[in-house]
Design a protein around this motif. Structure first.
Motif, PDB file in Angstrom:
ATOM      1  N   THR A   1       0.088  -8.043  -8.299  1.00 42.99           N
ATOM      2  CA  THR A   1      -0.259  -7.492  -7.456  1.00 42.99           C
ATOM      3  C   THR A   1      -1.353  -6.261  -7.418  1.00 42.99           C
ATOM      4  OG1 THR A   1       0.948  -5.064  -7.071  1.00 42.99           O
ATOM      5  CG2 THR A   1       1.961  -7.456  -6.223  1.00 42.99           C
ATOM      6  N   THR A   2      -2.398  -7.053  -6.453  1.00 47.59           N
ATOM      7  CA  THR A   2      -3.583  -6.505  -6.680  1.00 47.59           C
ATOM      8  C   THR A   2      -4.689  -6.552  -5.333  1.00 47.59           C
ATOM      9  OG1 THR A   2      -5.999  -6.471  -7.985  1.00 47.59           O
ATOM     10  CG2 THR A   2      -4.940  -8.702  -7.621  1.00 47.59           C
TER      11      THR A   2
ATOM     12  N   GLU B   1      -0.376 -11.817  -7.130  1.00 41.49           N
ATOM     13  CA  GLU B   1      -0.097 -11.808  -4.738  1.00 41.49           C
ATOM     14  C   GLU B   1      -1.359 -10.519  -4.712  1.00 41.49           C
ATOM     15  OE1 GLU B   1       1.787 -13.651  -3.328  1.00 41.49           O
ATOM     16  OE2 GLU B   1       2.547 -14.404  -5.099  1.00 41.49           O
TER      17      GLU B   1
ATOM     18  N   VAL C   1      -2.047  -7.986  -2.249  1.00 41.16           N
ATOM     19  CA  VAL C   1      -1.742  -7.142  -1.292  1.00 41.16           C
ATOM     20  C   VAL C   1      -2.716  -6.098  -0.233  1.00 41.16           C
ATOM     21  CG1 VAL C   1       0.443  -7.098  -2.595  1.00 41.16           C
ATOM     22  CG2 VAL C   1      -1.535  -5.646  -3.096  1.00 41.16           C
TER      23      VAL C   1
ATOM     24  N   PRO D   1      -0.324  -0.946  -1.566  1.00 40.87           N
ATOM     25  CA  PRO D   1       0.423  -0.670  -3.437  1.00 40.87           C
ATOM     26  C   PRO D   1       1.913  -1.049  -2.304  1.00 40.87           C
ATOM     27  CG  PRO D   1      -0.665   1.728  -2.168  1.00 40.87           C
ATOM     28  CD  PRO D   1      -1.433   0.145  -1.460  1.00 40.87           C
TER      29      PRO D   1
ATOM     30  N   ASP E   1       2.886  -2.303  -0.515  1.00 41.23           N
ATOM     31  CA  ASP E   1       3.055  -3.911  -0.220  1.00 41.23           C
ATOM     32  C   ASP E   1       3.942  -4.417  -1.262  1.00 41.23           C
ATOM     33  OD1 ASP E   1       2.541  -4.570   2.710  1.00 41.23           O
ATOM     34  OD2 ASP E   1       0.948  -5.088   2.044  1.00 41.23           O
ATOM     35  N   ALA E   2       3.833  -4.303  -2.752  1.00 34.90           N
ATOM     36  CA  ALA E   2       4.383  -4.228  -3.959  1.00 34.90           C
ATOM     37  C   ALA E   2       5.616  -3.813  -3.823  1.00 34.90           C
ATOM     38  CB  ALA E   2       2.909  -3.187  -4.837  1.00 34.90           C
TER      39      ALA E   2
ATOM     40  N   LEU F   1       7.845  -6.323  -2.306  1.00 35.55           N
ATOM     41  CA  LEU F   1       7.768  -6.896  -3.232  1.00 35.55           C
ATOM     42  C   LEU F   1       9.186  -6.592  -4.372  1.00 35.55           C
ATOM     43  CD1 LEU F   1       6.676 -10.468  -3.879  1.00 35.55           C
ATOM     44  CD2 LEU F   1       5.584  -9.289  -5.039  1.00 35.55           C
TER      45      LEU F   1
ATOM     46  N   VAL G   1       6.831  -6.136 -10.978  1.00 38.87           N
ATOM     47  CA  VAL G   1       6.079  -5.484 -10.705  1.00 38.87           C
ATOM     48  C   VAL G   1       5.317  -5.289 -10.439  1.00 38.87           C
ATOM     49  CG1 VAL G   1       5.251  -6.257  -8.177  1.00 38.87           C
ATOM     50  CG2 VAL G   1       7.149  -6.682  -8.479  1.00 38.87           C
TER      51      VAL G   1
ATOM     52  N   PHE H   1       1.459  -3.343  -9.966  1.00 35.77           N
ATOM     53  CA  PHE H   1       0.285  -2.947  -8.709  1.00 35.77           C
ATOM     54  C   PHE H   1      -0.958  -2.420  -9.660  1.00 35.77           C
ATOM     55  CE2 PHE H   1      -2.443   0.071  -6.014  1.00 35.77           C
ATOM     56  CZ  PHE H   1      -2.850  -1.400  -5.348  1.00 35.77           C
TER      57      PHE H   1
ATOM     58  N   THR I   1       2.528   5.871  -3.351  1.00 40.42           N
ATOM     59  CA  THR I   1       3.904   4.357  -3.503  1.00 40.42           C
ATOM     60  C   THR I   1       4.642   4.967  -4.378  1.00 40.42           C
ATOM     61  OG1 THR I   1       1.418   3.617  -3.642  1.00 40.42           O
ATOM     62  CG2 THR I   1       3.632   2.284  -3.966  1.00 40.42           C
TER      63      THR I   1
ATOM     64  N   PHE J   1       9.900  -1.790 -10.215  1.00 46.01           N
ATOM     65  CA  PHE J   1       7.775  -1.574 -10.311  1.00 46.01           C
ATOM     66  C   PHE J   1       7.113  -0.301 -10.747  1.00 46.01           C
ATOM     67  CE2 PHE J   1       4.611   1.447  -7.176  1.00 46.01           C
ATOM     68  CZ  PHE J   1       4.341   0.676  -6.802  1.00 46.01           C
TER      69      PHE J   1
END
Length: 357
Positions: free
Chosen positions: A78-79, A106, A108, A111, A113-114, A117, A126, A128, A143, A155
């Motif tokens: 995620t980025t 994905e 985002v 962070p 949002d990650a 996810l 996942v 980030f 986060t 995560f």
């Protein structure tokens, strides 16, 4: 007469010789280009872009390892949007290309949002990509607290956070350094405070002005810098007082200090700079993608022909790169300075703003 015209008159009245001023922040670079500020200034005042774009300072070697991570089974990268097109050491080898081949990548907007996810995909890991400077570091650090409170174990953050002071010290130590004043980044200043830039004047006798982002902010800050240079003074002036306090945001600083710590880090164009990055503290290592996936970052890999490293160190203007506007274009960028919305090459190409060498 407009405020801008009045400031230009004041700048012209100083009658200095050639002066190089570096804007450290990528947002300043884009604002300067969009407003045509370089064209407003007298020919003896040169604005140089510095290493203030987090996408641009990420070296090829780090991107290579990120691309390897993206291809691991059951990993979702995620980025933020800009990072998806940054190449590794091979042209065209970026996260967008890996996503097209089936890797899970994905975009985002936060962070958190990650974390969401990860919670929705407990069978995946996942990651980030935590790029940024002190401006985004508190949110990235927070986060970890969110993931911990929610019990989300799949995560991790790949810490790519950098700090401004060591980078400026590295620039000043370069034998080719030729900057007489700094436009200091207002966004970073909101976090670290005006005191975070005092070392420039106190230790190096280089003036700095913490600048806002409107054209009038920037012109006023340039005038204040030139006035200091004319008078032989070196101080840190705070033009952006409406947002930057002397001590900065102590709540944000506390969040950073709780979850992050200074680490040695790699920078495009400057190599390894001691204690210039923000890594995840050992007590929160389970949220550290570097530890979880045993990632290794090695110096020395450079995309052939790309001179982004020289651009972000203020050594050349974007048009002096042989690839600029020919091989390297916004729709098909070679280096990250043409990718990022805060990149000097992207600004120069979009607004024709590159005659500062």
């Amino acid at each position: 007469m407009s405020i801008s015209s009045t400031l230009i008159e004041k700048i012209n009245s100083l009658q200095l010789g050639d002066v190089n001023i570096m804007e450290v922040c990528g947002t300043h670079t884009m604002s300067i280009a969009k407003a045509g500020i370089k064209q407003m200034l007298p020919s003896n005042v040169h604005l140089l872009s510095g290493p203030g774009c987090p996408v641009c300072v990420t070296p090829d070697a780090v991107m290579d390892e990120i691309l390897r991570l993206a291809d691991m089974p059951d990993v979702i990268i995620t980025t933020y949007g800009d990072m998806i097109r940054v190449p590794g050491s091979t042209r065209g080898d970026n996260l967008a290309a890996h996503k097209a081949r089936g890797s899970k990548v994905e975009i985002v907007f936060s962070p958190v949002d990650a974390v969401d996810l990860a919670a929705a995909n407990p069978d995946k890991q996942v990651v980030f990509l935590g790029a940024g400077f002190e401006t985004t570091a508190p949110g990235t650090a927070a986060t970890i607290a969110v993931a911990e409170a929610r019990g989300v174990e799949n995560f991790t953050i790949l810490p790519m956070l950098k700090t401004v002071e060591p980078a400026l010290r590295a620039l000043i130590a370069d034998p080719d350094f030729n900057v007489q004043g700094f436009l200091c980044p207002g966004h970073v200043g909101t976090i670290i405070g005006a005191k975070g830039f005092e070392f420039l004047a106190d230790e190096y006798h280089i003036p700095g002005v913490i600048a806002g982002f409107e054209p009038e902010d920037i012109l006023l800050s340039v005038y204040l810098l030139l006035k200091q240079i004319k008078e032989g003074r070196a101080a840190i002036e705070n033009e952006y007082k409406r947002a930057v306090a002397v001590e900065g945001n102590t709540t944000a600083q506390a969040m950073m200090n709780k979850y992050l710590c200074l680490v040695d880090d790699l920078w495009r164009g400057m190599g390894a700079i001691p204690q210039s990055g923000l890594g995840i503290r050992p007590e929160y290592a389970k949220y550290d993608a570097i530890k979880r996936f045993d990632l290794k970052f090695t110096e020395g890999k450079v995309l052939p022909g790309c001179r982004c490293g020289d651009v972000i160190c203020g050594k050349i203007s974007p048009d002096k790169c042989p690839l600029f506007g020919k091989v390297c274009l916004p729709e098909d960028p070679v280096g990250p300075c043409m990718v990022s919305s805060e990149g000097a090459c992207a600004a120069a190409y979009k607004y024709g703003d590159y005659d500062y060498e």
